[in-house]
Design a protein around this motif. Structure first.
Motif, mmCIF file in Angstrom:
data_model
loop_
_atom_site.group_PDB
_atom_site.id
_atom_site.type_symbol
_atom_site.label_atom_id
_atom_site.label_comp_id
_atom_site.label_asym_id
_atom_site.label_seq_id
_atom_site.Cartn_x
_atom_site.Cartn_y
_atom_site.Cartn_z
ATOM 1 N N UNK A 32 0.831 -1.211 0.000
ATOM 2 C CA UNK A 32 0.000 0.000 0.000
ATOM 3 C C UNK A 32 0.857 1.250 0.000
ATOM 4 N N UNK A 33 0.512 2.187 -0.892
ATOM 5 C CA UNK A 33 1.022 3.526 -0.727
ATOM 6 C C UNK A 33 0.311 4.144 0.462
ATOM 7 N N UNK A 34 1.018 4.946 1.255
ATOM 8 C CA UNK A 34 0.446 5.465 2.498
ATOM 9 C C UNK A 34 0.571 6.981 2.566
ATOM 10 N N UNK A 35 -0.293 7.568 3.357
ATOM 11 C CA UNK A 35 -0.232 9.018 3.481
ATOM 12 C C UNK A 35 -0.907 9.527 4.736
ATOM 13 N N UNK A 36 -0.736 10.813 4.967
ATOM 14 C CA UNK A 36 -1.397 11.533 6.054
ATOM 15 C C UNK A 36 -2.192 12.698 5.477
ATOM 16 N N UNK A 37 -3.379 12.863 5.995
ATOM 17 C CA UNK A 37 -4.234 13.995 5.685
ATOM 18 C C UNK A 37 -4.627 14.657 7.002
ATOM 19 N N UNK A 38 -5.138 15.867 6.914
ATOM 20 C CA UNK A 38 -5.627 16.544 8.107
ATOM 21 C C UNK A 38 -6.855 17.372 7.781
ATOM 22 N N UNK A 39 -7.659 17.566 8.815
ATOM 23 C CA UNK A 39 -8.869 18.363 8.660
ATOM 24 C C UNK A 39 -9.014 19.271 9.866
ATOM 25 N N UNK A 40 -8.913 20.559 9.616
ATOM 26 C CA UNK A 40 -9.100 21.553 10.661
ATOM 27 C C UNK A 40 -10.584 21.873 10.785
ATOM 28 N N UNK A 41 -11.003 22.398 11.929
ATOM 29 C CA UNK A 41 -12.422 22.720 12.107
ATOM 30 C C UNK A 41 -12.934 23.660 11.016
ATOM 31 N N UNK A 42 -14.029 23.275 10.387
ATOM 32 C CA UNK A 42 -14.641 24.114 9.374
ATOM 33 C C UNK A 42 -13.947 24.112 8.026
ATOM 34 N N UNK A 43 -12.963 23.253 7.876
ATOM 35 C CA UNK A 43 -12.213 23.212 6.612
ATOM 36 C C UNK A 43 -12.289 21.835 5.965
ATOM 37 N N UNK A 45 -10.788 18.388 4.301
ATOM 38 C CA UNK A 45 -9.660 17.512 4.579
ATOM 39 C C UNK A 45 -8.599 17.740 3.501
ATOM 40 N N UNK A 46 -7.344 17.904 3.938
ATOM 41 C CA UNK A 46 -6.283 18.228 3.000
ATOM 42 C C UNK A 46 -5.108 17.275 3.117
ATOM 43 N N UNK A 98 -4.520 5.030 2.971
ATOM 44 C CA UNK A 98 -3.840 3.996 2.196
ATOM 45 C C UNK A 98 -4.439 3.895 0.809
ATOM 46 N N UNK A 99 -3.568 3.631 -0.153
ATOM 47 C CA UNK A 99 -4.015 3.388 -1.518
ATOM 48 C C UNK A 99 -3.406 2.089 -2.018
ATOM 49 N N UNK A 100 -3.996 1.524 -3.040
ATOM 50 C CA UNK A 100 -3.556 0.216 -3.517
ATOM 51 C C UNK A 100 -2.298 0.305 -4.359
ATOM 52 N N UNK A 101 -1.444 -0.680 -4.191
ATOM 53 C CA UNK A 101 -0.333 -0.900 -5.099
ATOM 54 C C UNK A 101 0.610 0.257 -5.247
ATOM 55 N N UNK A 102 0.950 0.577 -6.499
ATOM 56 C CA UNK A 102 1.944 1.595 -6.781
ATOM 57 C C UNK A 102 1.395 3.018 -6.672
ATOM 58 N N UNK A 103 0.119 3.134 -6.401
ATOM 59 C CA UNK A 103 -0.486 4.453 -6.271
ATOM 60 C C UNK A 103 -0.092 5.048 -4.927
ATOM 61 N N UNK A 104 0.301 6.310 -4.936
ATOM 62 C CA UNK A 104 0.626 7.023 -3.696
ATOM 63 C C UNK A 104 -0.504 8.014 -3.442
ATOM 64 N N UNK A 105 -1.095 8.009 -2.262
ATOM 65 C CA UNK A 105 -2.321 8.791 -2.024
ATOM 66 C C UNK A 105 -2.069 10.286 -1.835
ATOM 67 N N UNK A 106 -1.703 10.963 -2.904
ATOM 68 C CA UNK A 106 -1.441 12.390 -2.838
ATOM 69 C C UNK A 106 -2.692 13.234 -3.062
ATOM 70 N N UNK A 107 -3.770 12.615 -3.456
ATOM 71 C CA UNK A 107 -5.066 13.303 -3.541
ATOM 72 C C UNK A 107 -6.130 12.395 -2.935
ATOM 73 N N UNK A 108 -7.210 12.999 -2.478
ATOM 74 C CA UNK A 108 -8.252 12.230 -1.789
ATOM 75 C C UNK A 108 -8.838 11.158 -2.690
ATOM 76 N N UNK A 109 -8.906 11.421 -3.983
ATOM 77 C CA UNK A 109 -9.498 10.457 -4.902
ATOM 78 C C UNK A 109 -8.687 9.168 -5.004
ATOM 79 N N UNK A 114 -9.236 4.754 5.026
ATOM 80 C CA UNK A 114 -8.979 5.836 5.971
ATOM 81 C C UNK A 114 -8.957 5.282 7.390
ATOM 82 N N UNK A 115 -8.119 5.894 8.222
ATOM 83 C CA UNK A 115 -8.232 5.673 9.645
ATOM 84 C C UNK A 115 -9.273 6.603 10.227
ATOM 85 N N UNK A 116 -9.466 6.525 11.546
ATOM 86 C CA UNK A 116 -10.492 7.351 12.193
ATOM 87 C C UNK A 116 -9.948 8.677 12.678
#
Length: 124
Positions: A32-43, A45-46, A98-109, A114-116
């Motif tokens: 899995x390609x892996x990543x971190x995103x964040x979501x601030x209040x009222x904004x 997820x980035x 997490x994204x499948x295979x060789x894909x790296x999750x640089x965009x939400x699509x 997702x974790x919680x």
């Protein structure tokens, strides 16, 4: 399928550091390609950071470059985000992705799982 559980969030003063962890279930973490995103209040997820399956390639959003470091330990099925020089604007819920295979999750699509989330609060 993979399940993701984040930990390491908390309250820290501006200028401080935190290390987030994301433990993944299953035996195929290194597929899995892996990543971190964040979501601030009222904004929205980035994207924050992402890393390829065996860690050769890393990607960061501009506002965290030079301050945050993403890494992974495939033997421990764990993803990390070392956050230094934290700023109040880094306050958000941080999500492991997490994204499948060789894909790296640089965009939400590109994110399949997702974790919680874990809350990071940076006080001024």
């Amino acid at each position: 399928q993979v399940q993701l559980v984040e930990s390491g969030g908390g309250l820290v003063q501006a200028g401080g550091s935190l290390r987030l962890s994301c433990e993944a279930s299953g035996r195929t973490f290194d597929s899995y390609g892996m990543g971190w995103y964040r979501q601030a209040p009222g904004k929205e997820r980035e994207f924050v950071a992402a890393i390829s399956t065996i860690g050769y390639s890393t990607y960061y959003t501009g506002s965290v470059k030079g301050r945050f470091t993403i890494s992974r330990d495939n033997a421990k099925n764990t993803l990390y985000l070392q956050m230094n020089s934290l700023k109040p604007e880094d306050t958000a819920v941080y999500y492991c992705a997490a994204s499948d295979g060789l894909v790296v999750p640089t965009t939400r699509s590109l994110v399949r799982y997702w974790g919680k989330g874990t809350l990071v609060t940076v006080s001024s």
